[in-house]
Motif scaffolding. Structure first.
Motif, PDB file in Angstrom:
ATOM      1  N   ARG A  31      11.724 -19.455  -8.550  1.00 22.50           N
ATOM      2  CA  ARG A  31      11.069 -20.459  -9.095  1.00 22.50           C
ATOM      3  C   ARG A  31      10.602 -21.408  -8.040  1.00 22.50           C
ATOM      4  O   ARG A  31       9.408 -22.002  -7.788  1.00 22.50           O
ATOM      5  CB  ARG A  31      11.651 -20.986 -10.374  1.00 22.50           C
ATOM      6  CG  ARG A  31      11.723 -19.980 -11.594  1.00 22.50           C
ATOM      7  CD  ARG A  31      12.222 -20.842 -12.793  1.00 22.50           C
ATOM      8  NE  ARG A  31      11.371 -21.974 -13.124  1.00 22.50           N
ATOM      9  CZ  ARG A  31      11.660 -23.057 -13.334  1.00 22.50           C
ATOM     10  NH1 ARG A  31      13.017 -23.447 -13.236  1.00 22.50           N
ATOM     11  NH2 ARG A  31      10.695 -23.861 -14.020  1.00 22.50           N
ATOM     12  N   THR A  32      11.548 -22.075  -7.289  1.00 22.84           N
ATOM     13  CA  THR A  32      11.202 -23.239  -6.540  1.00 22.84           C
ATOM     14  C   THR A  32      10.456 -22.535  -5.258  1.00 22.84           C
ATOM     15  O   THR A  32       9.520 -23.202  -4.882  1.00 22.84           O
ATOM     16  CB  THR A  32      12.615 -23.813  -5.977  1.00 22.84           C
ATOM     17  OG1 THR A  32      13.208 -24.490  -7.053  1.00 22.84           O
ATOM     18  CG2 THR A  32      12.459 -24.915  -5.197  1.00 22.84           C
ATOM     19  N   PHE A  34       8.070 -20.151  -5.347  1.00 24.23           N
ATOM     20  CA  PHE A  34       7.086 -19.720  -5.552  1.00 24.23           C
ATOM     21  C   PHE A  34       6.334 -21.146  -5.973  1.00 24.23           C
ATOM     22  O   PHE A  34       5.224 -21.322  -5.611  1.00 24.23           O
ATOM     23  CB  PHE A  34       7.076 -18.981  -7.177  1.00 24.23           C
ATOM     24  CG  PHE A  34       5.723 -18.705  -7.643  1.00 24.23           C
ATOM     25  CD1 PHE A  34       5.145 -17.500  -6.927  1.00 24.23           C
ATOM     26  CD2 PHE A  34       4.948 -19.696  -8.443  1.00 24.23           C
ATOM     27  CE1 PHE A  34       3.801 -17.346  -7.422  1.00 24.23           C
ATOM     28  CE2 PHE A  34       3.771 -19.257  -8.796  1.00 24.23           C
ATOM     29  CZ  PHE A  34       3.147 -18.050  -8.392  1.00 24.23           C
ATOM     30  N   ALA A  35       7.159 -22.188  -6.496  1.00 24.12           N
ATOM     31  CA  ALA A  35       6.262 -23.368  -6.719  1.00 24.12           C
ATOM     32  C   ALA A  35       5.959 -24.109  -5.236  1.00 24.12           C
ATOM     33  O   ALA A  35       4.927 -24.507  -5.083  1.00 24.12           O
ATOM     34  CB  ALA A  35       7.203 -24.263  -7.540  1.00 24.12           C
ATOM     35  N   VAL A  36       6.875 -23.986  -4.350  1.00 28.11           N
ATOM     36  CA  VAL A  36       6.523 -24.434  -3.166  1.00 28.11           C
ATOM     37  C   VAL A  36       5.387 -23.873  -2.376  1.00 28.11           C
ATOM     38  O   VAL A  36       4.215 -24.563  -1.984  1.00 28.11           O
ATOM     39  CB  VAL A  36       7.847 -24.497  -2.098  1.00 28.11           C
ATOM     40  CG1 VAL A  36       7.500 -24.786  -0.516  1.00 28.11           C
ATOM     41  CG2 VAL A  36       9.001 -25.186  -2.562  1.00 28.11           C
ATOM     42  N   TYR A  38       3.263 -21.953  -3.988  1.00 25.88           N
ATOM     43  CA  TYR A  38       1.910 -22.291  -4.733  1.00 25.88           C
ATOM     44  C   TYR A  38       1.288 -23.517  -4.208  1.00 25.88           C
ATOM     45  O   TYR A  38       0.047 -23.624  -4.306  1.00 25.88           O
ATOM     46  CB  TYR A  38       2.191 -22.060  -6.359  1.00 25.88           C
ATOM     47  CG  TYR A  38       1.228 -22.247  -7.189  1.00 25.88           C
ATOM     48  CD1 TYR A  38       0.258 -21.378  -7.124  1.00 25.88           C
ATOM     49  CD2 TYR A  38       1.369 -23.321  -7.868  1.00 25.88           C
ATOM     50  CE1 TYR A  38      -0.821 -21.366  -8.090  1.00 25.88           C
ATOM     51  CE2 TYR A  38      -0.338 -23.831  -8.717  1.00 25.88           C
ATOM     52  CZ  TYR A  38      -1.006 -22.735  -8.964  1.00 25.88           C
ATOM     53  OH  TYR A  38      -2.011 -22.802  -9.619  1.00 25.88           O
ATOM     54  N   ARG A  39       2.329 -24.462  -4.412  1.00 20.75           N
ATOM     55  CA  ARG A  39       1.803 -25.889  -3.959  1.00 20.75           C
ATOM     56  C   ARG A  39       1.013 -25.816  -2.529  1.00 20.75           C
ATOM     57  O   ARG A  39       0.159 -26.920  -2.437  1.00 20.75           O
ATOM     58  CB  ARG A  39       2.947 -26.778  -3.896  1.00 20.75           C
ATOM     59  CG  ARG A  39       2.719 -28.247  -3.450  1.00 20.75           C
ATOM     60  CD  ARG A  39       2.182 -28.985  -4.673  1.00 20.75           C
ATOM     61  NE  ARG A  39       2.279 -30.320  -4.354  1.00 20.75           N
ATOM     62  CZ  ARG A  39       1.277 -31.113  -3.692  1.00 20.75           C
ATOM     63  NH1 ARG A  39       0.147 -30.356  -3.189  1.00 20.75           N
ATOM     64  NH2 ARG A  39       1.137 -32.263  -3.482  1.00 20.75           N
ATOM     65  N   GLU A  48       1.943 -15.262  -4.749  1.00 18.73           N
ATOM     66  CA  GLU A  48       2.529 -14.054  -5.165  1.00 18.73           C
ATOM     67  C   GLU A  48       2.907 -13.138  -3.901  1.00 18.73           C
ATOM     68  O   GLU A  48       3.956 -12.573  -3.620  1.00 18.73           O
ATOM     69  CB  GLU A  48       1.734 -13.223  -6.335  1.00 18.73           C
ATOM     70  CG  GLU A  48       2.203 -14.075  -7.857  1.00 18.73           C
ATOM     71  CD  GLU A  48       1.615 -13.243  -8.931  1.00 18.73           C
ATOM     72  OE1 GLU A  48       1.275 -12.065  -8.739  1.00 18.73           O
ATOM     73  OE2 GLU A  48       1.438 -13.822  -9.900  1.00 18.73           O
ATOM     74  N   VAL A  51       5.275 -14.837  -1.511  1.00 16.80           N
ATOM     75  CA  VAL A  51       6.681 -14.912  -2.147  1.00 16.80           C
ATOM     76  C   VAL A  51       7.322 -13.699  -2.037  1.00 16.80           C
ATOM     77  O   VAL A  51       8.634 -13.240  -1.535  1.00 16.80           O
ATOM     78  CB  VAL A  51       6.778 -15.236  -3.689  1.00 16.80           C
ATOM     79  CG1 VAL A  51       8.211 -15.123  -4.226  1.00 16.80           C
ATOM     80  CG2 VAL A  51       6.444 -16.811  -3.680  1.00 16.80           C
ATOM     81  N   GLN A  52       6.519 -12.480  -2.396  1.00 15.07           N
ATOM     82  CA  GLN A  52       7.122 -11.016  -2.189  1.00 15.07           C
ATOM     83  C   GLN A  52       7.383 -10.934  -0.835  1.00 15.07           C
ATOM     84  O   GLN A  52       8.326 -10.122  -0.274  1.00 15.07           O
ATOM     85  CB  GLN A  52       6.105 -10.110  -2.455  1.00 15.07           C
ATOM     86  CG  GLN A  52       5.888  -9.872  -4.108  1.00 15.07           C
ATOM     87  CD  GLN A  52       5.136  -8.804  -4.361  1.00 15.07           C
ATOM     88  OE1 GLN A  52       5.182  -7.602  -4.378  1.00 15.07           O
ATOM     89  NE2 GLN A  52       3.776  -9.229  -4.709  1.00 15.07           N
ATOM     90  N   ARG A  81       8.154 -21.737   3.555  1.00 15.70           N
ATOM     91  CA  ARG A  81       7.316 -22.612   4.154  1.00 15.70           C
ATOM     92  C   ARG A  81       6.462 -22.041   5.350  1.00 15.70           C
ATOM     93  O   ARG A  81       5.200 -22.061   5.778  1.00 15.70           O
ATOM     94  CB  ARG A  81       8.032 -23.932   4.518  1.00 15.70           C
ATOM     95  CG  ARG A  81       8.376 -24.659   3.217  1.00 15.70           C
ATOM     96  CD  ARG A  81       9.122 -25.859   3.546  1.00 15.70           C
ATOM     97  NE  ARG A  81       7.956 -26.982   3.967  1.00 15.70           N
ATOM     98  CZ  ARG A  81       8.058 -27.573   5.260  1.00 15.70           C
ATOM     99  NH1 ARG A  81       9.040 -27.040   6.247  1.00 15.70           N
ATOM    100  NH2 ARG A  81       7.089 -28.180   5.741  1.00 15.70           N
ATOM    101  N   ALA A 105       2.641 -31.573 -12.256  1.00 16.88           N
ATOM    102  CA  ALA A 105       2.036 -30.915 -12.825  1.00 16.88           C
ATOM    103  C   ALA A 105       2.694 -30.304 -13.705  1.00 16.88           C
ATOM    104  O   ALA A 105       3.720 -29.948 -13.684  1.00 16.88           O
ATOM    105  CB  ALA A 105       1.043 -29.827 -12.378  1.00 16.88           C
ATOM    106  N   ARG A 107       3.411 -27.342 -16.116  1.00 16.68           N
ATOM    107  CA  ARG A 107       2.971 -25.631 -16.004  1.00 16.68           C
ATOM    108  C   ARG A 107       3.911 -24.989 -17.051  1.00 16.68           C
ATOM    109  O   ARG A 107       5.116 -25.419 -16.984  1.00 16.68           O
ATOM    110  CB  ARG A 107       2.702 -25.187 -14.603  1.00 16.68           C
ATOM    111  CG  ARG A 107       1.797 -26.022 -13.852  1.00 16.68           C
ATOM    112  CD  ARG A 107       1.740 -25.093 -12.415  1.00 16.68           C
ATOM    113  NE  ARG A 107       0.981 -23.887 -12.832  1.00 16.68           N
ATOM    114  CZ  ARG A 107      -0.446 -23.480 -12.876  1.00 16.68           C
ATOM    115  NH1 ARG A 107      -1.443 -24.757 -12.576  1.00 16.68           N
ATOM    116  NH2 ARG A 107      -0.949 -22.538 -13.133  1.00 16.68           N
ATOM    117  N   TRP A 146       4.248 -30.514   2.799  1.00 15.05           N
ATOM    118  CA  TRP A 146       3.083 -29.681   2.053  1.00 15.05           C
ATOM    119  C   TRP A 146       2.157 -29.175   3.230  1.00 15.05           C
ATOM    120  O   TRP A 146       1.584 -27.983   2.670  1.00 15.05           O
ATOM    121  CB  TRP A 146       2.734 -30.343   1.048  1.00 15.05           C
ATOM    122  CG  TRP A 146       3.811 -30.979  -0.135  1.00 15.05           C
ATOM    123  CD1 TRP A 146       4.048 -32.205  -0.599  1.00 15.05           C
ATOM    124  CD2 TRP A 146       4.414 -29.851  -0.818  1.00 15.05           C
ATOM    125  NE1 TRP A 146       5.170 -32.109  -1.453  1.00 15.05           N
ATOM    126  CE2 TRP A 146       5.176 -30.817  -1.862  1.00 15.05           C
ATOM    127  CE3 TRP A 146       4.838 -28.423  -0.992  1.00 15.05           C
ATOM    128  CZ2 TRP A 146       6.285 -30.392  -2.456  1.00 15.05           C
ATOM    129  CZ3 TRP A 146       5.654 -28.014  -1.927  1.00 15.05           C
ATOM    130  CH2 TRP A 146       6.689 -29.184  -2.490  1.00 15.05           C
TER     131      TRP A 146
END
Lengths: 185, 234
Positions: A31-32, A34-36, A38-39, A48, A51-52, A81, A105, A107, A146
């Protein structure tokens, strides 16, 4: 996250070819990660894909992990990153919008309430610390974390002397570290 | 031991050092427990910043896809003897063409708008000529195959194929393989794309590996089963 195998044990299992251990690592940090990503990429499809690739890199490189270089999650975060930065440089358009270190945000999430609460508390401490930073320190940390920029790139992009950028990164990180340490005691 | 890079450790933890500086810090960390402890404390901060990212679980099956991809490779690794000998032997000749090209800028290769075999051939040639840096290894087409392709090996980047592909039959896809010894490793599928395409390989290519392209069922398969259309050894 009680009940799960320690990170280093997971990684040893992954290195030995245990695909379910990779799934467990994803359960712990997916989750983290993906969140990073995605951010950093602002695209769920790209996130996605990346992350894969990140977890596939873990699958392939688990045997290269060296504990003396840092914790597993730190290693994983660095892979994520770097992958996001590479993706943006090769496939994505550079994000020109301003980045903020503590953007929030709401989500949807399917994680457990306990995990969410713990993560939220920790995030709140960091967020408070970020808000307490001088704006110039907050900005360089945001561009680095970021934006994926190095200190040299930040200096070039902002027209700030490199030495000043370095000082701001160091001071900002030290203040956040101090705040986290105080919150933990 | 080199001097303690104290002022660089925070930047190192968030990946903000230039590559040479990061390498210098890494070398130092390997021998300095005190600096490792310092970096670990900054790692906690970095993870804290990471957790500020808006939470989103991504696709519901993302975990499943991660595990399936790994399982697929494991299945391949554990089935070296299952019918692969013939394919391995098929790949056992050397393709000697390794042409380093250091030409201008790598331009994007698109599948769009390519009309006819001639323009595709032109586009394929331009794609090869546009490789900015790296080693290009020609892959030999199987007699009768319309597929053309080359492997591009780059410094520090993922290897990729430049392919000229006819559209795969319905329900099929072109699938790339890296064959290491007797072990075929799935390295990516083209999906339904055709024309001149690039395909980034999901597996590194080492000296002596064979790279091949086969026609397989859509979605890819854990072991090569379909006809080989391209092959070459690095």
């Amino acid at each position: 996250m009680p009940g799960r195998r320690p990170d280093e044990q997971l990684l040893a299992c992954i290195a030995a070819g245990d695909a379910e251990a990779l799934g467990d690592l994803h359960d712990a940090y997916g989750r983290t990660v993906f969140a990073v990503v995605y951010r950093m990429l602002s695209s769920p499809d790209a996130a996605e894909e990346v992350v894969q690739d990140v977890f596939h890199s873990v699958w392939r490189r688990a045997g290269d992990y060296q504990r003396e270089r840092g914790a597993v999650r730190t290693w994983l975060l660095a892979i994520a990153r770097n992958a996001a930065i590479d993706w943006r440089r090769t496939k994505g358009k550079r994000m020109e919008r301003e980045v903020e270190l503590d953007a929030v945000a709401s989500r949807p999430s399917e994680s457990s309430v306990e995990d969410t609460v713990l993560m939220t508390l920790r995030a709140e401490r960091v967020r408070d610390g970020v808000r307490a930073l001088p704006a110039e320190q907050r900005d360089v940390l945001a561009l680095a974390f970021w934006g994926g920029l190095t200190q040299t790139e930040i200096a070039e992009r902002t027209g700030t002397p490199l030495g000043t950028v370095k000082s701001r990164v160091r001071l900002g990180m030290e203040k956040l570290r101090q705040l986290l340490a105080e919150a933990a005691t | 031991m080199t001097p303690h890079p104290t002022d660089d450790l925070a930047a190192f933890a968030i990946g903000a050092l230039d590559r040479p500086d990061a390498a210098r810090v890494e070398d130092h960390l390997a021998a300095c427990a005190a600096c490792r402890t310092e970096v670990a404390s900054f790692d906690e901060v970095a993870w804290g910043i990471a957790e500020l990212a808006p939470m989103n679980d991504g696709a519901a099956d993302l975990r499943g896809r991660v595990v399936a991809r790994a399982s697929r490779q494991r299945a391949v690794a554990s089935s070296r003897s299952s019918g692969f000998g013939a394919l391995g032997r098929l790949f056992s000749f050397r393709v000697p063409v390794a042409v380093p090209l250091a030409l201008a800028v790598l331009f994007g290769v698109s599948v769009a708008g390519l009309q006819g075999a001639r323009s595709e051939a032109d586009a394929y040639g331009r794609a090869l000529a546009g490789v900015a840096a790296g080693t290009v290894v020609s892959l030999a087409p199987t007699p009768g195959s319309d597929v053309r392709g080359s492997l591009v090996l780059t410094e520090g980047g993922d290897p990729y194929l430049i392919l000229r592909l006819p559209a795969p039959p319905a329900g099929k896809t072109w699938e790339a393989w890296v064959i290491r010894g007797e072990r075929p490793i799935p390295a990516g599928i083209s999906g339904t794309r055709s024309g001149v395409v690039t395909l980034v390989l999901s597996e590194n290519v080492r000296p002596g590996d064979v790279v091949a392209l086969t026609l397989e069922n859509a979605g890819g398969v854990p072991l090569p089963q379909g006809p080989v259309v391209l092959q070459g050894r690095t």
